[in-house]
Design an enzyme around this catalytic site. Structure first.
Site, mmCIF file in Angstrom:
data_model
loop_
_atom_site.group_PDB
_atom_site.id
_atom_site.type_symbol
_atom_site.label_atom_id
_atom_site.label_comp_id
_atom_site.label_asym_id
_atom_site.label_seq_id
_atom_site.Cartn_x
_atom_site.Cartn_y
_atom_site.Cartn_z
ATOM 1 N N ASP A 56 6.577 8.169 8.171
ATOM 2 C CA ASP A 56 6.841 6.775 7.782
ATOM 3 C C ASP A 56 6.572 6.549 6.305
ATOM 4 O O ASP A 56 5.496 6.867 5.790
ATOM 5 C CB ASP A 56 5.954 5.827 8.600
ATOM 6 C CG ASP A 56 6.362 5.789 10.060
ATOM 7 O OD1 ASP A 56 7.490 5.394 10.347
ATOM 8 O OD2 ASP A 56 5.527 6.170 10.906
ATOM 9 N N ASP A 89 4.639 13.894 5.930
ATOM 10 C CA ASP A 89 4.402 12.658 6.647
ATOM 11 C C ASP A 89 5.791 12.090 7.019
ATOM 12 O O ASP A 89 6.812 12.557 6.488
ATOM 13 C CB ASP A 89 3.661 11.709 5.684
ATOM 14 C CG ASP A 89 3.595 10.300 6.200
ATOM 15 O OD1 ASP A 89 3.115 10.117 7.322
ATOM 16 O OD2 ASP A 89 4.035 9.377 5.481
HETATM 17 N N1 LIG Z 1 0.397 -0.476 14.569
HETATM 18 C C1 LIG Z 1 0.741 0.170 13.454
HETATM 19 C C2 LIG Z 1 -0.001 1.246 12.984
HETATM 20 C C3 LIG Z 1 0.411 1.871 11.824
HETATM 21 N N2 LIG Z 1 1.496 1.447 11.168
HETATM 22 C C4 LIG Z 1 1.966 2.145 9.949
HETATM 23 O O1 LIG Z 1 2.456 3.406 10.350
HETATM 24 C C5 LIG Z 1 2.261 4.351 9.327
HETATM 25 C C6 LIG Z 1 1.712 5.627 9.923
HETATM 26 O O2 LIG Z 1 2.682 6.582 10.164
HETATM 27 P P1 LIG Z 1 2.896 7.864 9.190
HETATM 28 O O3 LIG Z 1 4.164 8.516 9.676
HETATM 29 O O4 LIG Z 1 3.033 7.366 7.800
HETATM 30 O O5 LIG Z 1 1.709 8.755 9.380
HETATM 31 C C7 LIG Z 1 1.306 3.755 8.326
HETATM 32 O O6 LIG Z 1 2.001 3.533 7.116
HETATM 33 C C8 LIG Z 1 0.900 2.424 8.929
HETATM 34 O O7 LIG Z 1 0.881 1.397 7.953
HETATM 35 C C9 LIG Z 1 2.228 0.406 11.652
HETATM 36 O O8 LIG Z 1 3.268 0.034 11.029
HETATM 37 N N3 LIG Z 1 1.828 -0.231 12.784
HETATM 38 MG MG LIG Z 2 3.383 7.373 5.803
#
Ligand SMILES: Nc1ccn([C@@H]2O[C@H](COP(=O)(O)O)[C@@H](O)[C@H]2O)c(=O)n1
Ligand SMILES: [Mg+2]
EC number: 3.1.3.91
Length: 322
Positions: free
Chosen positions: A73, A71
């Site tokens: 974030d 992953d």
């Molecule tokens: N509008 C948004 C939607 C999602 N998030 C955060 O992004 C993360 C998803 O990314 P990954 O690389 O972890 O798959 C997730 O932690 C959501 O909380 C956001 O900040 N804003």
């Molecule tokens: Mg994540």
């Protein structure tokens, strides 16, 4: 390999072979002498013998059979920065100078409403999925209204507070050196996260990304996000079908999976004939409330650990030539 001591969460020591501490019922950590990083106080393991067995099997299979699926974030990037929350790839855009004050407020409202739902351990995935689609769709619509320019992304990333976890250089360098594919599977914004790893000088040819990418018009202005939409709880084969890269990985039957969400656990589901999989989970937020579910689901849980020390230690041991 399995020999050594077991360290329970409260510091009691037991000989190896004991699954859990009889005195104070808590989870034990097997201290593997070859991976001293597993002794860190941030490490929790429910089944130490299984973990040691998987690490040994991955080492035996060798680097030609290994792939890392991660992953982005809050897994490769940090959760906390100097006492504050680090931004996700979405937040980097949300907080940037190219978003109007009204747009910023609306995006923040969405975050405050949906993020607690995303991480709520008492709601089922079935309940969460449509709400995540709602969040991502509404956020992408708001971002699209802001007429973001492709040419601004690099500067937006440069001006942001984003930080990769300590030890990211070693992680990317080791995998590059041993030709181990690194597949980054993210529900974040692909254009932004690619820019982060490019600016960190670790976007090597063995790194491949599947994420939400922006679609720009001929004059370089954001017109929409490309499909399929990837959110926290559809990171599986349903969005990977048709990605040629994923098919190429079928011969890599040993997997190290890195995630920070319960949704990240399915990232390797599309890989046929997985022989050994080690799931390492970063538990960043609401640690006490979510510990039980994380321990049941991930082989190794790293609590409030902003580093890649454990991942690097395991890889060092696996990739070390004997
Ligand atoms: N509008 C948004 C939607 C999602 N998030 C955060 O992004 C993360 C998803 O990314 P990954 O690389 O972890 O798959 C997730 O932690 C959501 O909380 C956001 O900040 N804003
Ligand atoms: Mg994540």
């Amino acid at each position: 390999m399995v020999s050594g001591a077991l360290r329970c969460g409260r510091g009691t020591r037991r000989s190896c072979g004991v699954r859990s501490c009889a005195v104070c019922v808590c989870v034990c950590v097997c201290v593997c002498p070859q991976v001293p990083e597993l002794q860190k106080t941030t490490v929790r393991i429910q089944q130490p013998e299984r973990v040691m067995g998987v690490i040994s099997a991955i080492k035996e299979q060798g680097s030609s059979k290994l792939q890392v699926i991660s992953d982005f974030d809050m897994t490769l990037s940090r959760f906390g920065c100097n006492g504050r929350r680090c931004p996700t790839s979405h937040n980097i855009l949300d907080n940037s100078r190219v978003i109007s004050e009204d747009g910023k407020k609306k995006l923040k409202d969405l975050l405050q409403h949906y993020y607690p739902i995303e991480i709520d351990p008492n709601r089922s995935l079935e309940e969460k999925r449509p709400l995540m689609v709602e969040w991502w769709t509404r956020a992408h619509e708001l971002l699209t209204q802001q007429k973001i320019q492709k040419g601004d992304i690099a500067q937006i990333v440069r001006e942001s507070d984003v930080m990769l976890r300590d030890g990211f250089n070693e992680l990317f360098d080791q995998l590059h050196k041993y030709n181990v594919p690194m597949f980054i599977f993210s529900a974040g914004v692909g254009d932004v996260l690619e820019e982060i790893i490019r600016q960190a000088n670790v976007f090597y040819p063995n790194v491949n990304v599947v994420s939400n990418y922006m679609d720009f018009d001929d004059s370089g202005v954001l017109k929409c996000f490309k499909s399929p939409l990837i959110h926290t709880y559809n990171k599986n084969n349903s969005v990977l079908q048709g990605t040629a890269y994923f098919q190429q990985l079928s011969t890599r039957t040993s997997i190290i999976l890195l995630g920070d969400s319960m949704g990240d656990l399915t990232m390797a589901d599309g890989v046929p004939s997985v022989e050994n999989i080690l799931k390492i989970g970063f538990l960043n937020d609401k640690v006490e409330e979510r510990r039980g579910k994380y321990l049941d689901a991930y082989d190794i849980v790293l609590e409030s650990d902003e580093t890649l020390d454990v991942v690097n230690g395991i890889l060092r041991y696996i990739l070390m030539e004997t």
